[in-house]
Structures are given as C-alpha cells and as structure tokens.
Scaffold this motif. Structure first.
Motif, PDB file in Angstrom:
ATOM      1  N   UNK A   1      24.840  -2.238  -0.451  1.00  0.00           N
ATOM      2  CA  UNK A   1      26.171  -2.571  -0.957  1.00  0.00           C
ATOM      3  C   UNK A   1      26.646  -3.951  -0.530  1.00  0.00           C
ATOM      4  N   UNK A   2      26.071  -4.513   0.515  1.00  0.00           N
ATOM      5  CA  UNK A   2      26.540  -5.760   1.109  1.00  0.00           C
ATOM      6  C   UNK A   2      25.984  -6.958   0.351  1.00  0.00           C
ATOM      7  N   UNK A   3      26.852  -7.739  -0.268  1.00  0.00           N
ATOM      8  CA  UNK A   3      26.431  -8.892  -1.054  1.00  0.00           C
ATOM      9  C   UNK A   3      25.751  -9.958  -0.197  1.00  0.00           C
ATOM     10  N   UNK A   4      26.014  -9.986   1.106  1.00  0.00           N
ATOM     11  CA  UNK A   4      25.428 -10.980   1.998  1.00  0.00           C
ATOM     12  C   UNK A   4      24.083 -10.547   2.585  1.00  0.00           C
ATOM     13  N   UNK A   5      23.706  -9.295   2.398  1.00  0.00           N
ATOM     14  CA  UNK A   5      22.450  -8.797   2.942  1.00  0.00           C
ATOM     15  C   UNK A   5      21.278  -9.222   2.070  1.00  0.00           C
ATOM     16  N   UNK A   6      20.122  -9.427   2.703  1.00  0.00           N
ATOM     17  CA  UNK A   6      18.907  -9.764   1.980  1.00  0.00           C
ATOM     18  C   UNK A   6      18.342  -8.535   1.289  1.00  0.00           C
ATOM     19  N   UNK A   7      17.933  -8.693   0.039  1.00  0.00           N
ATOM     20  CA  UNK A   7      17.347  -7.581  -0.706  1.00  0.00           C
ATOM     21  C   UNK A   7      15.846  -7.474  -0.494  1.00  0.00           C
ATOM     22  N   UNK A   8      15.240  -8.392   0.245  1.00  0.00           N
ATOM     23  CA  UNK A   8      13.794  -8.386   0.460  1.00  0.00           C
ATOM     24  C   UNK A   8      13.410  -7.931   1.858  1.00  0.00           C
ATOM     25  N   UNK A   9      14.371  -7.461   2.654  1.00  0.00           N
ATOM     26  CA  UNK A   9      14.095  -6.946   3.988  1.00  0.00           C
ATOM     27  C   UNK A   9      14.693  -5.557   4.137  1.00  0.00           C
ATOM     28  N   UNK A  10      14.051  -4.721   4.952  1.00  0.00           N
ATOM     29  CA  UNK A  10      14.521  -3.353   5.130  1.00  0.00           C
ATOM     30  C   UNK A  10      15.920  -3.302   5.727  1.00  0.00           C
ATOM     31  N   UNK A  11      16.258  -4.279   6.589  1.00  0.00           N
ATOM     32  CA  UNK A  11      17.556  -4.289   7.248  1.00  0.00           C
ATOM     33  C   UNK A  11      18.704  -4.552   6.287  1.00  0.00           C
ATOM     34  N   UNK A  12      18.415  -4.996   5.086  1.00  0.00           N
ATOM     35  CA  UNK A  12      19.441  -5.273   4.110  1.00  0.00           C
ATOM     36  C   UNK A  12      19.953  -4.063   3.354  1.00  0.00           C
ATOM     37  N   UNK A  13      19.397  -2.886   3.617  1.00  0.00           N
ATOM     38  CA  UNK A  13      19.717  -1.688   2.853  1.00  0.00           C
ATOM     39  C   UNK A  13      20.408  -0.633   3.694  1.00  0.00           C
ATOM     40  N   UNK A  14      21.327   0.094   3.063  1.00  0.00           N
ATOM     41  CA  UNK A  14      22.136   1.103   3.733  1.00  0.00           C
ATOM     42  C   UNK A  14      21.562   2.508   3.619  1.00  0.00           C
ATOM     43  N   UNK A  15      20.907   2.813   2.505  1.00  0.00           N
ATOM     44  CA  UNK A  15      20.433   4.163   2.228  1.00  0.00           C
ATOM     45  C   UNK A  15      18.997   4.133   1.745  1.00  0.00           C
ATOM     46  N   UNK A  16      18.246   5.188   2.109  1.00  0.00           N
ATOM     47  CA  UNK A  16      16.827   5.294   1.776  1.00  0.00           C
ATOM     48  C   UNK A  16      16.492   6.673   1.250  1.00  0.00           C
ATOM     49  N   UNK A  17      15.530   6.728   0.339  1.00  0.00           N
ATOM     50  CA  UNK A  17      14.997   7.995  -0.117  1.00  0.00           C
ATOM     51  C   UNK A  17      13.893   8.496   0.797  1.00  0.00           C
ATOM     52  N   UNK A  18      13.354   9.666   0.465  1.00  0.00           N
ATOM     53  CA  UNK A  18      12.301  10.291   1.258  1.00  0.00           C
ATOM     54  C   UNK A  18      10.924   9.700   1.004  1.00  0.00           C
ATOM     55  N   UNK A  19      10.734   9.060  -0.121  1.00  0.00           N
ATOM     56  CA  UNK A  19       9.466   8.449  -0.457  1.00  0.00           C
ATOM     57  C   UNK A  19       8.615   9.314  -1.361  1.00  0.00           C
ATOM     58  N   UNK A  20       7.730   8.674  -2.112  1.00  0.00           N
ATOM     59  CA  UNK A  20       6.773   9.360  -2.960  1.00  0.00           C
ATOM     60  C   UNK A  20       5.413   8.692  -2.812  1.00  0.00           C
ATOM     61  N   UNK A  21       4.361   9.512  -2.698  1.00  0.00           N
ATOM     62  CA  UNK A  21       3.020   9.002  -2.433  1.00  0.00           C
ATOM     63  C   UNK A  21       2.375   8.472  -3.707  1.00  0.00           C
ATOM     64  N   UNK A  22       1.828   7.269  -3.617  1.00  0.00           N
ATOM     65  CA  UNK A  22       1.013   6.681  -4.674  1.00  0.00           C
ATOM     66  C   UNK A  22      -0.376   6.425  -4.101  1.00  0.00           C
ATOM     67  N   UNK A  23      -1.392   6.988  -4.733  1.00  0.00           N
ATOM     68  CA  UNK A  23      -2.770   6.800  -4.298  1.00  0.00           C
ATOM     69  C   UNK A  23      -3.583   6.257  -5.460  1.00  0.00           C
ATOM     70  N   UNK A  24      -4.248   5.127  -5.234  1.00  0.00           N
ATOM     71  CA  UNK A  24      -5.064   4.479  -6.259  1.00  0.00           C
ATOM     72  C   UNK A  24      -6.512   4.534  -5.805  1.00  0.00           C
ATOM     73  N   UNK A  25      -7.351   5.212  -6.561  1.00  0.00           N
ATOM     74  CA  UNK A  25      -8.760   5.379  -6.215  1.00  0.00           C
ATOM     75  C   UNK A  25      -9.598   4.276  -6.840  1.00  0.00           C
ATOM     76  N   UNK A  26     -10.713   3.953  -6.169  1.00  0.00           N
ATOM     77  CA  UNK A  26     -11.619   2.911  -6.649  1.00  0.00           C
ATOM     78  C   UNK A  26     -12.439   3.382  -7.830  1.00  0.00           C
TER      79      UNK A  26
END
Length: 124
Positions: free
Chosen positions: A99-124
């Motif tokens: 939400x913070x306009x002054x926070x960097x969008x390319x670093x983790x510290x710039x974000x207030x909320x996070x999801x649980x994550x989803x696994x992506x696996x790419x096989x050779x």
C-alpha cells in the motif's frame, strides 16, 4: 482480515506454460501495488514481477520476455502468465500486496501482505 490465495501451480515440462492467479480479499485491491516473488530450496525469496496500482509493470531480468503480470481490479485478482518455462523457474511462487507508495516493489520489505505460495516445478 486480509487474504491472498495463490493458485495455478503444478508440474510442467521445459518450454511449457502456466498461469498463476492470486485472489485477494479484505483490502481495497485497486489501491495496492501487487507483486510476484519466488523461492527455491536453500535460496532467498527473489523478485519476479510487479504491477502497480496504476498498472505500471516491472520484471526481473531472468523472466523478462517470458512472463507477463496483469491484474483485474473487478475480480480483485493478479495473474502471472509464465511461458517458455525453464527448470531454473522451479520454486514456490508467492504473491504480495503493498500500500505504501514510497516502498520498493522489487524487494520483499516493500510489501505488507503475503500469500501462502504455490509450487511450480519445471522438468527437463
């Protein structure tokens, strides 16, 4: 309460495609910058892509030209279209909201909320 829920991960062969979705609730979605990060085992969480509240986009060099971030404010959802997938794209993918306009969008510290994550696996 704020919730971010990722979906769309899975197993795909090299060169394949996946589309990740992140559905949000409990926030005024249109006012937030949104980002995608990923984390492989033993590695730090790294920036993948971001889209601001005014739909300006940023990408890491490793995914530029292959991934596309987008958002649908009517659905309170941000997407990550992943094409030409490589084994090095294998990771847990997380979405985040800032939400913070002054926070960097390319670093983790710039974000207030996070999801649980989803696994992506790419096989050779």
């Amino acid at each position: 309460q704020v919730q971010l829920v990722e979906s769309g991960g899975g197993l795909v062969q090299t060169g394949g495609s996946l589309r990740l979705s992140c559905a949000s609730s409990g926030l005024t979605f249109s006012r937030y910058d949104m980002g995608w990060f990923r984390q492989a085992p033993g590695k730090e969480r790294e920036f993948v892509a971001a889209i601001t509240s005014v739909q300006v986009t940023r990408y890491s060099d490793s995914v530029k030209g292959r991934f596309t971030i987008s958002r649908d404010n009517a659905k309170n959802t941000v997407y990550l279209q992943m094409n030409s997938l490589k084994p090095e794209d294998t990771a847990v993918y997380y979405c985040a909201a800032n939400r913070n306009v002054l926070a960097s969008v390319v670093t983790t510290s710039g974000y207030d909320y996070w999801g649980q994550g989803t696994q992506v696996t790419v096989s050779s």
